[in-house]
Enzyme design. Structure first.
Site, mmCIF file in Angstrom:
data_model
loop_
_atom_site.group_PDB
_atom_site.id
_atom_site.type_symbol
_atom_site.label_atom_id
_atom_site.label_comp_id
_atom_site.label_asym_id
_atom_site.label_seq_id
_atom_site.Cartn_x
_atom_site.Cartn_y
_atom_site.Cartn_z
ATOM 1 N N ALA A 177 0.840 -1.198 0.000
ATOM 2 C CA ALA A 177 0.000 0.000 0.000
ATOM 3 C C ALA A 177 0.874 1.246 0.000
ATOM 4 O O ALA A 177 2.017 1.224 0.462
ATOM 5 C CB ALA A 177 -0.919 0.006 1.225
ATOM 6 N N ASP A 178 0.319 2.314 -0.508
ATOM 7 C CA ASP A 178 0.957 3.616 -0.432
ATOM 8 C C ASP A 178 -0.155 4.649 -0.258
ATOM 9 O O ASP A 178 -1.241 4.503 -0.822
ATOM 10 C CB ASP A 178 1.767 3.925 -1.685
ATOM 11 N N THR A 179 0.121 5.661 0.541
ATOM 12 C CA THR A 179 -0.868 6.712 0.792
ATOM 13 C C THR A 179 -0.261 8.058 0.459
ATOM 14 O O THR A 179 0.868 8.346 0.851
ATOM 15 C CB THR A 179 -1.327 6.683 2.263
#
Length: 192
Positions: free
Chosen positions: A75-77
């Site tokens: 994941a990346d935000t």
């Protein structure tokens, strides 16, 4: 979820303690793996597409190491304000500048998540609009000095003091703003 856990060795590829804590709420057992990879992205990528792009980059870095019974979550935000990606701050001064930009404005938090096996990769993104009140310089500096949000996109954590006093409304998933959209991830995991 019981079938998924018995079918796969679930791996979270993240150093983020927030992601680890959140995933534990829906997946009781998983392994954590980390690896260095290039987090740069081309400036031509639209700001709202950067997070899913980076989650795929992370997944591709780990996939050669997967076995047939592994299921990988990456994941990346990102924080997006007026089509600009607001990354993690390099230090105190940059953290204060970032929060000052966000104060009094609405921004979008985008989490891109990839779920991968050796034969399949699925990527989705979750968007949450976050509305900040005006915040005084004193309040911003107090937050940065007390919480040192240098590992957070946009220089803030919604679950910390700045979120309590500065965020008046969100439209979308709260957990997305923390870094892992649990509802969407749970639905995706059920398809594996």
């Amino acid at each position: 979820m019981k079938n998924l856990v018995s079918k796969y060795n679930i791996i979270l590829a993240s150093q983020s303690p927030r992601r680890q804590k959140l995933l534990k709420e829906i997946v009781p057992e998983f392994e954590i793996r980390t690896k260095d990879y290039d987090e740069s992205f081309d400036a031509d990528i639209p700001a709202l597409e950067v997070a899913p792009y980076l989650s795929v980059i992370k997944a591709k870095a780990f996939r050669p190491d997967l076995t047939d019974n592994d299921l990988l979550i990456t994941a990346d935000t990102t924080v997006v304000l007026n089509d600009e990606v607001i990354n993690k701050p390099a230090g105190r001064r940059e953290a204060i500048e970032m929060i000052s930009k966000l104060a009094g404005n609405m921004h979008t938090v985008v989490s891109g998540v990839s779920v991968s096996t050796t034969s399949r990769i699925e990527t989705f993104s979750s968007h949450t609009q976050v509305y900040f009140d005006e915040i005084s310089q004193y309040e911003i500096e107090h937050y940065v000095d007390r919480y040192e949000p240098y590992d957070k996109a946009g220089s803030y954590g919604i679950q910390e003091w700045i979120g309590y006093i500065g965020i008046n409304k969100i439209d979308g998933c709260y957990y997305n703003v923390m870094g892992l959209p649990l509802n969407a991830l749970y639905k995706e995991l059920k398809t594996f």
